[in-house]
Design a protein around this motif. Structure first.
Motif, PDB file in Angstrom:
ATOM      1  N   GLN A  90      41.262  33.975  21.183  1.00  0.00           N
ATOM      2  CA  GLN A  90      42.656  33.991  20.779  1.00  0.00           C
ATOM      3  C   GLN A  90      42.672  33.744  19.281  1.00  0.00           C
ATOM      4  N   CYS A  91      42.575  32.496  18.867  1.00  0.00           N
ATOM      5  CA  CYS A  91      42.544  32.249  17.419  1.00  0.00           C
ATOM      6  C   CYS A  91      41.162  32.565  16.844  1.00  0.00           C
ATOM      7  N   GLY A  92      40.113  32.409  17.647  1.00  0.00           N
ATOM      8  CA  GLY A  92      38.760  32.767  17.247  1.00  0.00           C
ATOM      9  C   GLY A  92      37.971  31.687  16.536  1.00  0.00           C
ATOM     10  N   TYR A  93      38.597  30.585  16.187  1.00  0.00           N
ATOM     11  CA  TYR A  93      37.913  29.556  15.399  1.00  0.00           C
ATOM     12  C   TYR A  93      36.643  29.048  16.077  1.00  0.00           C
ATOM     13  N   PRO A 129      40.471  25.110  21.160  1.00  0.00           N
ATOM     14  CA  PRO A 129      41.857  24.683  20.973  1.00  0.00           C
ATOM     15  C   PRO A 129      42.872  25.540  21.734  1.00  0.00           C
ATOM     16  N   CYS A 130      42.535  26.803  22.011  1.00  0.00           N
ATOM     17  CA  CYS A 130      43.458  27.690  22.714  1.00  0.00           C
ATOM     18  C   CYS A 130      43.327  27.593  24.234  1.00  0.00           C
ATOM     19  N   GLY A 131      42.283  26.931  24.711  1.00  0.00           N
ATOM     20  CA  GLY A 131      42.130  26.707  26.146  1.00  0.00           C
ATOM     21  C   GLY A 131      41.705  27.917  26.961  1.00  0.00           C
ATOM     22  N   ILE A 136      36.011  32.120  29.031  1.00  0.00           N
ATOM     23  CA  ILE A 136      34.711  31.785  28.439  1.00  0.00           C
ATOM     24  C   ILE A 136      33.657  31.752  29.541  1.00  0.00           C
ATOM     25  N   ARG A 137      33.958  31.077  30.639  1.00  0.00           N
ATOM     26  CA  ARG A 137      33.003  30.977  31.748  1.00  0.00           C
ATOM     27  C   ARG A 137      32.696  32.359  32.316  1.00  0.00           C
ATOM     28  N   GLU A 138      33.727  33.172  32.515  1.00  0.00           N
ATOM     29  CA  GLU A 138      33.519  34.529  33.049  1.00  0.00           C
ATOM     30  C   GLU A 138      32.651  35.354  32.100  1.00  0.00           C
TER      31      GLU A 138
END
Length: 147
Positions: A90-93, A129-131, A136-138
């Motif tokens: 999302q934000c990519g940070y 931070p974007c949750g 991520i797991r997938e």
């Protein structure tokens, strides 16, 4: 990124970031907690924001996300391809650190003669931070199947 003070000037993250083209390791907490700076040292995940340069040996191989594709001889590492496929960012940070941690975790499982498991995924503590933790797991599971 903090200004280099006497306290931070010798941290690996402060030394890595000014290198041309190295923008992946993000300076977040400076304590190794958020893990946004995660890179690899000799193929294992480490947090350069909390490692003094003096602790690195001349023979250590430090890899940031920018160097990750070279480890598989492709333009994009398969884990990064999975990140794009699953629209993780999302934000990519935090994403460079997330990907570097994922690759190290998959490598660790394979060195132990197994594939990545739910327990392995539960051990990953990078902060997003974007949750986007489910994606991520997938993406980690999908990325692991690609290489």
């Amino acid at each position: 990124m903090p200004e280099a003070s006497s306290e931070t000037a010798r941290l690996a993250s402060v030394v890595l970031r000014p290198e041309p083209g190295v923008t992946g390791p993000k300076y977040g907490c400076g304590l190794g907690v958020c893990q946004a700076c995660t890179s690899h040292i000799n193929g294992m995940a480490f947090n350069p924001c909390s490692v003094p340069v003096e602790d690195l040996r001349p023979t250590d191989e430090v890899t940031t996300i920018e160097g990750l594709p070279a480890t598989v001889g492709k333009a994009l590492h398969p884990m990064r391809e999975a990140w794009l496929e699953y629209d993780v960012a999302q934000c990519g940070y935090c994403q460079p650190g997330q990907i570097m941690t994922a690759v190290a975790k998959v490598s660790q499982a394979r060195e132990e003669g197994r594939e990545i498991s739910e327990a392995d995924l539960d051990e990953i503590r990078n902060v997003c931070p974007c949750g986007t933790y489910d994606r991520i797991r997938e993406a980690i599971v999908a990325g692991a199947e690609k290489y």
